[in-house]
Design a protein around this motif. Structure first.
Motif, PDB file in Angstrom:
ATOM      1  N   LEU A 173      -5.647  66.914  12.102  1.00 42.42           N
ATOM      2  CA  LEU A 173      -4.644  65.875  11.746  1.00 42.42           C
ATOM      3  C   LEU A 173      -4.626  64.809  12.969  1.00 42.42           C
ATOM      4  CD1 LEU A 173      -2.581  65.676   9.479  1.00 42.42           C
ATOM      5  CD2 LEU A 173      -0.989  66.735  11.044  1.00 42.42           C
ATOM      6  N   ILE A 174      -5.624  63.768  12.758  1.00 41.51           N
ATOM      7  CA  ILE A 174      -5.772  62.889  13.958  1.00 41.51           C
ATOM      8  C   ILE A 174      -6.155  61.597  13.218  1.00 41.51           C
ATOM      9  CG2 ILE A 174      -6.587  64.545  15.685  1.00 41.51           C
ATOM     10  CD1 ILE A 174      -9.469  63.510  15.110  1.00 41.51           C
ATOM     11  N   LYS A 175      -5.697  60.497  14.063  1.00 40.52           N
ATOM     12  CA  LYS A 175      -5.953  59.258  13.599  1.00 40.52           C
ATOM     13  C   LYS A 175      -7.451  58.763  13.288  1.00 40.52           C
ATOM     14  CE  LYS A 175      -2.281  55.725  14.238  1.00 40.52           C
ATOM     15  NZ  LYS A 175      -1.619  54.821  15.166  1.00 40.52           N
ATOM     16  N   VAL A 176      -7.944  58.178  12.612  1.00 40.04           N
ATOM     17  CA  VAL A 176      -9.327  57.582  12.399  1.00 40.04           C
ATOM     18  C   VAL A 176      -9.071  56.117  12.487  1.00 40.04           C
ATOM     19  CG1 VAL A 176      -9.211  57.309   9.848  1.00 40.04           C
ATOM     20  CG2 VAL A 176     -11.442  57.481  11.093  1.00 40.04           C
ATOM     21  N   ALA A 177      -9.892  55.463  13.501  1.00 37.54           N
ATOM     22  CA  ALA A 177     -10.078  54.165  13.624  1.00 37.54           C
ATOM     23  C   ALA A 177     -11.170  53.479  12.923  1.00 37.54           C
ATOM     24  CB  ALA A 177      -9.929  53.617  15.027  1.00 37.54           C
ATOM     25  N   VAL A 178     -11.346  52.604  12.399  1.00 29.27           N
ATOM     26  CA  VAL A 178     -12.283  51.744  11.755  1.00 29.27           C
ATOM     27  C   VAL A 178     -12.354  50.354  12.152  1.00 29.27           C
ATOM     28  CG1 VAL A 178     -13.134  51.380   9.319  1.00 29.27           C
ATOM     29  CG2 VAL A 178     -11.734  53.309   9.498  1.00 29.27           C
TER      30      VAL A 178
ATOM     31  N   GLU B 168      -6.162  53.340  11.611  1.00 31.44           N
ATOM     32  CA  GLU B 168      -6.111  52.372  12.278  1.00 31.44           C
ATOM     33  C   GLU B 168      -7.250  51.355  12.164  1.00 31.44           C
ATOM     34  OE1 GLU B 168      -3.800  51.887  16.503  1.00 31.44           O
ATOM     35  OE2 GLU B 168      -5.935  52.433  17.162  1.00 31.44           O
ATOM     36  N   LEU B 169      -6.942  50.074  12.095  1.00 32.98           N
ATOM     37  CA  LEU B 169      -7.993  48.899  12.208  1.00 32.98           C
ATOM     38  C   LEU B 169      -8.347  48.455  13.247  1.00 32.98           C
ATOM     39  CD1 LEU B 169      -7.322  47.595   8.455  1.00 32.98           C
ATOM     40  CD2 LEU B 169      -8.895  49.476   9.002  1.00 32.98           C
ATOM     41  N   GLU B 170      -9.454  48.335  13.796  1.00 33.32           N
ATOM     42  CA  GLU B 170     -10.039  47.531  14.956  1.00 33.32           C
ATOM     43  C   GLU B 170     -10.227  46.055  14.849  1.00 33.32           C
ATOM     44  OE1 GLU B 170     -12.462  50.059  17.580  1.00 33.32           O
ATOM     45  OE2 GLU B 170     -11.086  51.734  17.460  1.00 33.32           O
ATOM     46  N   ILE B 171      -9.783  45.238  15.551  1.00 32.71           N
ATOM     47  CA  ILE B 171     -10.085  43.869  15.320  1.00 32.71           C
ATOM     48  C   ILE B 171     -10.539  43.223  16.789  1.00 32.71           C
ATOM     49  CG2 ILE B 171      -9.340  41.469  14.718  1.00 32.71           C
ATOM     50  CD1 ILE B 171      -7.711  43.887  12.831  1.00 32.71           C
ATOM     51  N   THR B 172     -11.718  42.602  17.016  1.00 37.81           N
ATOM     52  CA  THR B 172     -12.066  42.163  18.130  1.00 37.81           C
ATOM     53  C   THR B 172     -10.855  40.900  18.649  1.00 37.81           C
ATOM     54  OG1 THR B 172     -13.624  40.642  17.463  1.00 37.81           O
ATOM     55  CG2 THR B 172     -14.260  42.825  18.223  1.00 37.81           C
TER      56      THR B 172
ATOM     57  N   ILE C 115      -2.803  48.580  14.005  1.00 38.11           N
ATOM     58  CA  ILE C 115      -3.818  47.633  14.569  1.00 38.11           C
ATOM     59  C   ILE C 115      -4.167  47.740  15.864  1.00 38.11           C
ATOM     60  CG2 ILE C 115      -4.467  45.063  14.536  1.00 38.11           C
ATOM     61  CD1 ILE C 115      -4.028  45.644  11.619  1.00 38.11           C
ATOM     62  N   ALA C 116      -5.440  47.525  16.187  1.00 41.91           N
ATOM     63  CA  ALA C 116      -5.840  47.698  17.579  1.00 41.91           C
ATOM     64  C   ALA C 116      -6.731  46.539  17.575  1.00 41.91           C
ATOM     65  CB  ALA C 116      -6.844  48.964  17.793  1.00 41.91           C
ATOM     66  N   ILE C 117      -6.607  46.095  19.201  1.00 41.10           N
ATOM     67  CA  ILE C 117      -7.467  44.734  19.621  1.00 41.10           C
ATOM     68  C   ILE C 117      -8.622  45.726  20.209  1.00 41.10           C
ATOM     69  CG2 ILE C 117      -7.618  43.114  20.868  1.00 41.10           C
ATOM     70  CD1 ILE C 117      -5.409  41.843  20.073  1.00 41.10           C
ATOM     71  N   ASP C 118      -9.753  45.496  19.721  1.00 41.67           N
ATOM     72  CA  ASP C 118     -11.013  45.929  20.467  1.00 41.67           C
ATOM     73  C   ASP C 118     -11.708  45.134  21.333  1.00 41.67           C
ATOM     74  OD1 ASP C 118     -12.936  47.733  20.343  1.00 41.67           O
ATOM     75  OD2 ASP C 118     -13.908  47.501  18.471  1.00 41.67           O
ATOM     76  N   ASP C 119     -12.277  45.757  22.121  1.00 48.25           N
ATOM     77  CA  ASP C 119     -13.025  44.808  23.300  1.00 48.25           C
ATOM     78  C   ASP C 119     -12.037  43.946  24.088  1.00 48.25           C
ATOM     79  OD1 ASP C 119     -15.201  46.338  22.072  1.00 48.25           O
ATOM     80  OD2 ASP C 119     -15.888  44.416  21.321  1.00 48.25           O
ATOM     81  N   PHE C 120     -11.019  44.498  24.436  1.00 52.68           N
ATOM     82  CA  PHE C 120      -9.908  43.676  24.997  1.00 52.68           C
ATOM     83  C   PHE C 120     -10.523  43.560  26.524  1.00 52.68           C
ATOM     84  CE2 PHE C 120      -6.396  42.482  27.628  1.00 52.68           C
ATOM     85  CZ  PHE C 120      -5.800  41.345  26.968  1.00 52.68           C
TER      86      PHE C 120
END
Ligand code: C2E
Ligand code: MG
Ligand code: MG
Ligand code: MG
Length: 278
Positions: free
Chosen positions: A112-117, A148-152, A177-182
């Motif tokens: 039961l863990i989050k998946v980031a795409v 969670e969705l990753e967006i640069t 929402i995650a900011i990727d490669d910050f």
């Protein structure tokens, strides 16, 4: 002789250029077939909690096993998918597959863990992206809080008003929402304030020079401070050494991801790693 050499050099040069060009065209054509021929698959990389040292999440990373060329890096074929518009179909496939896999593991009581795409900027700008995310959640029956969705960073800053609107709609579905490669782009810490985001993923370049370079420590310190004030979750990427991990454990950094813990793994190996840990 010099003339001959020059000729040779020139000939080799064109040959190289031709090869490069035809490789790109060939990849482009092959990518159309890749989905149908089941050459695309997903690897999962664990995201570890700095508090419990346990796997608390995973990132879905796309892989392409080309029948003749072998494994091709997403850094090479994602841009081709974006240029051709194939990214919409491929991106939906990744999202659907990752949600279905997560749901299956949850159902079977495995995890039961989050998946980031990862979401491409091209996908984010598509008028039906919100609907598409919603449909996939319904179809897969994955509760939205596990996605969670990753967006640069650059994606958000480029076309801010429209992107912010879309991100708000996605968050309203219950997806984070995650900011990727910050730290890799140009945006100021201040620009983050008004963004509808939950997580900051710190680019590995910032982490990797960390202990050699005092400057990065100062920059990172400012990022942690701001993240804490904004109540964001922080994930540091590209952790390769114990030293880096020990340092981050004492910062405002809840999660880490990197080869120190594991390479991205196929589903079976990911589940083995996860289960072995329990
Ligand atoms: P990303 O989203 O920042 O993903 C993290 C990348 O860092 C992955 O590369 C991962 O294998 C690599 N990595 C993880 N830990 C370490 C480490 O400790 N050291 C080093 N040197 N590298 C590490 P990967 O899988 O080659 O993916 C590259 C990029 O391709 C991703 O960067 C992401 O931007 C893009 N990508 C991958 N899958 C997808 C996808 O499904 N959709 C879209 N739009 N982009 C994707
Ligand atoms: Mg990512
Ligand atoms: Mg990243
Ligand atoms: Mg990246």
């Amino acid at each position: 002789q010099a003339k001959e050499q020059g000729k040779n050099t020139f000939r080799f040069y064109t040959a190289d250029m031709e090869t490069e060009l035809s490789t790109k065209i060939r990849l482009e054509m092959d990518l159309y077939q890749a989905l149908k021929q089941e050459e695309l698959f997903i690897h999962y990389q664990p995201i570890t909690s700095t508090e419990s040292d346990e796997i608390s999440g995973m990132e879905a990373l796309l892989r392409w096993e080309h029948p003749k060329l072998g494994l091709i890096s997403p850094a090479e074929f994602i841009p081709i998918a974006e240029q051709t518009g194939l990214i919409h179909t491929i991106g939906e496939w990744v999202l659907r597959s990752a949600c279905m896999q997560s749901k299956q593991w949850q159902k079977q009581g495995h995890l039961l863990i989050k998946v980031a795409v990862n979401l491409s900027p091209v996908q984010l700008k598509h008028p039906t992206i919100v609907e598409s995310v919603q449909n996939i959640l319904q179809e897969s029956e994955l509760p939205p809080e596990w996605l969670e969705l990753e967006i640069t960073e650059s994606t958000i800053m480029e076309n801010k008003r429209d992107v912010v609107k879309t991100l708000k709609q996605i968050r309203r579905l219950g997806v984070s929402i995650a900011i990727d490669d910050f730290g890799n782009g140009y945006s100021s810490l201040n620009a983050l304030k008004r963004l509808p985001i939950d997580t900051l993923k710190i680019d590995r370049t910032l982490v990797q020079n960390l202990l050699e370079d005092g400057v990065d420590e100062v920059i990172l310190g400012a990022v942690f401070d701001m993240a804490e004030k904004m109540n964001l979750t922080v994930v540091a990427e590209g952790i390769e050494t114990e030293e880096q991990y020990n340092y981050l454990k004492h910062q405002y950094c809840q999660y880490v991801q990197g080869f120190l813990f594991s390479q991205p793994l196929n589903s079976e190996d990911f589940l083995k790693l996860y289960s072995g840990e329990k």
